[in-house]
Design a protein around this motif. Structure first.
Motif, PDB file in Angstrom:
ATOM      1  N   LEU B 288       0.828  -1.206   0.000  1.00 32.51           N
ATOM      2  CA  LEU B 288       0.000   0.000   0.000  1.00 32.51           C
ATOM      3  C   LEU B 288       0.863   1.257   0.000  1.00 32.51           C
ATOM      4  N   PRO B 289       0.491   2.257  -0.780  1.00 28.91           N
ATOM      5  CA  PRO B 289       1.250   3.510  -0.757  1.00 28.91           C
ATOM      6  C   PRO B 289       1.017   4.299   0.532  1.00 28.91           C
ATOM      7  N   SER B 290      -0.154   4.115   1.124  1.00 29.32           N
ATOM      8  CA  SER B 290      -0.456   4.863   2.348  1.00 29.32           C
ATOM      9  C   SER B 290      -1.573   4.141   3.079  1.00 29.32           C
ATOM     10  N   LEU B 291      -1.760   4.536   4.322  1.00 32.16           N
ATOM     11  CA  LEU B 291      -2.779   3.884   5.143  1.00 32.16           C
ATOM     12  C   LEU B 291      -3.477   4.957   5.989  1.00 32.16           C
ATOM     13  N   LEU B 292      -4.792   4.907   6.004  1.00 30.07           N
ATOM     14  CA  LEU B 292      -5.561   5.846   6.824  1.00 30.07           C
ATOM     15  C   LEU B 292      -5.300   5.517   8.292  1.00 30.07           C
ATOM     16  N   THR B 293      -4.747   6.496   9.003  1.00 33.24           N
ATOM     17  CA  THR B 293      -4.170   6.246  10.316  1.00 33.24           C
ATOM     18  C   THR B 293      -4.827   7.118  11.377  1.00 33.24           C
ATOM     19  N   PRO B 294      -5.278   6.525  12.478  1.00 29.92           N
ATOM     20  CA  PRO B 294      -5.887   7.319  13.552  1.00 29.92           C
ATOM     21  C   PRO B 294      -4.820   7.980  14.428  1.00 29.92           C
ATOM     22  N   LEU B 295      -4.965   9.267  14.650  1.00 24.96           N
ATOM     23  CA  LEU B 295      -4.001  10.032  15.441  1.00 24.96           C
ATOM     24  C   LEU B 295      -4.707  10.728  16.592  1.00 24.96           C
ATOM     25  N   LEU B 338      -1.016   8.111   5.831  1.00 28.29           N
ATOM     26  CA  LEU B 338       0.412   8.177   6.124  1.00 28.29           C
ATOM     27  C   LEU B 338       1.112   6.978   5.506  1.00 28.29           C
ATOM     28  N   PRO B 339       2.434   7.059   5.337  1.00 27.93           N
ATOM     29  CA  PRO B 339       3.172   5.878   4.890  1.00 27.93           C
ATOM     30  C   PRO B 339       2.904   4.728   5.870  1.00 27.93           C
ATOM     31  N   PRO B 340       2.650   3.509   5.382  1.00 28.55           N
ATOM     32  CA  PRO B 340       2.318   2.393   6.272  1.00 28.55           C
ATOM     33  C   PRO B 340       3.345   2.172   7.384  1.00 28.55           C
ATOM     34  N   SER B 341       4.605   2.536   7.134  1.00 29.80           N
ATOM     35  CA  SER B 341       5.638   2.338   8.161  1.00 29.80           C
ATOM     36  C   SER B 341       5.377   3.215   9.389  1.00 29.80           C
ATOM     37  N   LEU B 342       4.556   4.250   9.238  1.00 28.60           N
ATOM     38  CA  LEU B 342       4.274   5.143  10.370  1.00 28.60           C
ATOM     39  C   LEU B 342       2.903   4.890  10.979  1.00 28.60           C
ATOM     40  N   ALA B 343       2.226   3.832  10.505  1.00 29.13           N
ATOM     41  CA  ALA B 343       0.831   3.632  10.908  1.00 29.13           C
ATOM     42  C   ALA B 343       0.665   2.709  12.114  1.00 29.13           C
ATOM     43  N   THR B 344       1.764   2.266  12.704  1.00 28.69           N
ATOM     44  CA  THR B 344       1.681   1.347  13.844  1.00 28.69           C
ATOM     45  C   THR B 344       1.297   2.107  15.115  1.00 28.69           C
ATOM     46  N   PRO B 345       0.314   1.595  15.862  1.00 31.34           N
ATOM     47  CA  PRO B 345      -0.052   2.265  17.123  1.00 31.34           C
ATOM     48  C   PRO B 345       1.162   2.471  18.011  1.00 31.34           C
ATOM     49  N   THR B 361       0.107  10.753  18.805  1.00 35.70           N
ATOM     50  CA  THR B 361       0.517   9.358  18.688  1.00 35.70           C
ATOM     51  C   THR B 361      -0.497   8.603  17.834  1.00 35.70           C
ATOM     52  N   VAL B 362      -0.002   7.581  17.143  1.00 35.84           N
ATOM     53  CA  VAL B 362      -0.905   6.707  16.392  1.00 35.84           C
ATOM     54  C   VAL B 362      -1.610   5.806  17.393  1.00 35.84           C
ATOM     55  N   VAL B 363      -2.922   5.687  17.269  1.00 32.46           N
ATOM     56  CA  VAL B 363      -3.696   4.837  18.180  1.00 32.46           C
ATOM     57  C   VAL B 363      -4.447   3.788  17.367  1.00 32.46           C
ATOM     58  N   ALA B 364      -5.031   2.828  18.080  1.00 31.45           N
ATOM     59  CA  ALA B 364      -5.886   1.827  17.434  1.00 31.45           C
ATOM     60  C   ALA B 364      -7.335   2.316  17.533  1.00 31.45           C
ATOM     61  N   LEU B 365      -8.150   1.923  16.562  1.00 35.32           N
ATOM     62  CA  LEU B 365      -9.565   2.291  16.596  1.00 35.32           C
ATOM     63  C   LEU B 365     -10.348   1.288  17.457  1.00 35.32           C
ATOM     64  N   PRO B 366     -11.457   1.694  18.060  1.00 33.51           N
ATOM     65  CA  PRO B 366     -11.978   3.053  18.040  1.00 33.51           C
ATOM     66  C   PRO B 366     -11.176   3.993  18.953  1.00 33.51           C
ATOM     67  N   PHE B 367     -11.285   5.290  18.683  1.00 35.10           N
ATOM     68  CA  PHE B 367     -10.645   6.268  19.560  1.00 35.10           C
ATOM     69  C   PHE B 367     -11.233   6.166  20.967  1.00 35.10           C
ATOM     70  N   TYR B 368     -12.550   5.906  21.001  1.00 36.17           N
ATOM     71  CA  TYR B 368     -13.261   5.911  22.275  1.00 36.17           C
ATOM     72  C   TYR B 368     -14.057   4.629  22.431  1.00 36.17           C
TER      73      TYR B 368
END
Lengths: 126, 370
Positions: B288-295, B338-345, B361-368
């Motif tokens: 993947l070129p990028s990954l939708l990442t929760p911040l 973001l680049p997948p390498s930066l998408a790790t919680p 910081t990158v978090v895992a979903l859900p935020f809440y």
């Protein structure tokens, strides 16, 4: 909407209170009602030079960020540190504990160009 | 803002104005953004109940002997998994694998499917669907978008309220759909146990004729359900990490990049080909070129909004799409490609707001979660 009679107003919905050459700046009751739940405030830095009509602070509701324009030119002498932990003061007490910053005006004659309480009331349609 | 003359109006507009709504333009519609306040409305849905006008969303009925086969080719998730009365989240992709729309499809009969599509892309969706209809008449597509008023009842008290208003109503299970009440004509009233808030709740579809929608709104008001606008709808859905088409999803991003791969049945032997499948397979094999990442901000800071730069070790690595101040967490939250390498919680990043950088910081979903 409350429009205190001892203050002067900018068309952009800020108020000033003059005490000697110290000026306190905040936003009006009308402005806070329009902005709704204020969740963040970014006052200017102490010592910053502000210019009449230019952005001096930012307040944010959940939906939008809004610029706050300095009604007068001068330098910032104090900012309301309470707003960092309790930005809702801007909603609950806009003319009191919700003040944003204090400044020394470089040209007090600029005050004459601000709106009187009557003129501001007319502007907001009351 | 669109030309006011072309703005579309919901059948519940008078109800909104009577409830003190602030109306805004959204996807070509004049919609309520809030009534008493976004924070207040958000909390009502998390703690008791709230209702949202979702009449702007589109409803499409697909029927016929060829419906299932046609829908399998149109949508990413395997429609054949659905028993009658069940629904699923799915997407409609272009040939590049980009998202045209995300939607929920319910199977309402042996060969009948009810699709609920986003309000802002009703016309585009229908154009895409119609252009792909078989010429043999085996699939019948009906646009019911203007025939329904729709209200989402959301929050932990929703079931209790629904049962009190419709004592004889069959209450569907999560992601299910049922007839709501006997209706007068050709358009059935429907109740689906779905939503966009992360809470239990229902989406109620009633024929717009004869003021059915307004009557439903009034009944819910009388049951002390809080009217909620698009503002709270946005913070509620973002806290759950649900994507918003047009903000987090686009015709240039695939479901894999959006982290929605589980809704694309690539490994289900019964699925067969569908629009965009080849592009997804190519992307999966190439990476993947990028990954939708929760911040999430780790410091007190401003609400996050779209198009704020995201930085890693001082270098820009992307920008935010959806963003908000999470009313439940009291912290800024956002999504960013973001680049997948930066998408790790746990990955530390910074988000820049008006020239100042805030630690995130990158978090895992859900935020809440409760």
């Amino acid at each position: 909407m409350n429009v205190p009679t001892d203050l002067r107003y900018a068309k952009t919905h800020e108020w000033i209170r003059s005490e000697g050459d110290t000026i306190t700046v905040g936003i009006t009751d009308h402005a806070q009602a329009e902005l709704t739940d204020i969740v963040y405030a970014e006052p200017p830095k102490v010592g910053a030079e502000v210019k009449a009509g230019a952005t001096a602070a930012v307040v944010e509701s959940v939906k939008a960020a809004s610029d706050i324009y300095s009604p007068l030119s001068g330098s910032v002498t104090e900012v309301n540190a309470e707003l960092a932990s309790n930005p809702a003061l801007l909603n609950t007490d806009p003319f009191g504990q919700g003040w944003i910053y204090r400044m020394k005006a470089s040209d007090v004659a600029e005050i004459d160009s601000l709106l009187t309480p009557e003129a501001y009331s007319a502007q907001i349609g009351q | 803002m669109s030309d006011p003359a072309t703005l579309k109006h919901t059948p519940l507009e008078a109800c909104h104005l009577a409830s003190g709504a602030r109306m805004v333009e959204f996807g070509g519609w004049l919609m309520p953004v809030q009534y008493t306040g976004i924070m207040d409305e958000h909390r009502a849905v998390r703690s008791s109940s709230g209702m949202f006008d979702i009449s702007h969303m589109g409803e499409v009925l697909v029927e016929g002997a060829g419906a299932l086969e046609w829908l399998e080719q149109l949508l990413t998730n395997r429609v054949g998994k659905l028993a009658v009365t069940r629904g699923q989240y799915t997407m409609m992709l272009n040939e590049k694998g980009g998202v045209i729309d995300d939607l929920i499809i319910y199977r309402t009969g042996e060969a009948a499917y009810f699709l609920v599509i986003n309000g802002a892309c009703r016309d585009l969706d229908l154009e895409w669907m119609r252009s792909r209809l078989p010429s043999d008449g085996s699939v019948i597509l009906k646009d019911l978008g203007d025939d329904y008023a729709a209200i989402a009842l959301q929050g932990p008290d929703s079931e209790k309220i629904l049962r009190s208003l419709y004592p004889s109503c069959e209450v569907p299970k999560r992601n299910g759909i049922a007839p709501l009440v006997a209706s007068d004509g050709s358009i059935p009233s429907l109740v689906a146990r779905t939503g966009y808030t992360g809470e239990d709740g229902f989406e109620l579809f009633v024929p717009v004729a004869q003021g059915n929608g307004e009557a439903l709104w009034q009944n819910l008001l009388a049951a002390e359900v809080k009217p909620c606008g698009l503002g709270a709808r946005d913070t509620l859905r973002l806290e759950m990490g649900y994507p918003l088409n047009g903000s987090d999803l686009s015709p240039d991003r695939t479901p894999l990049e959006a982290g929605l791969g589980k809704f694309a049945s690539l490994d289900d032997a019964a699925k067969g080909d569908f629009s965009g499948r080849k592009a997804l397979e190519t992307q999966r094999s190439k990476g993947l070129p990028s990954l939708l990442t929760p911040l999430k901000l780790t410091v007190t800071g401003p609400p996050l909004r779209s198009h704020y730069p995201v930085l890693s070790e001082g270098h820009s690595v992307g920008e935010t799409c959806s963003g908000a101040l999470s009313p439940s967490l009291g912290k800024g939250i956002a999504m960013a490609y973001l680049p997948p390498s930066l998408a790790t919680p746990g990955t530390g990043l910074e988000i820049e707001v008006r020239g100042r950088r805030y630690a995130a910081t990158v978090v895992a979903l859900p935020f809440y979660s409760k």
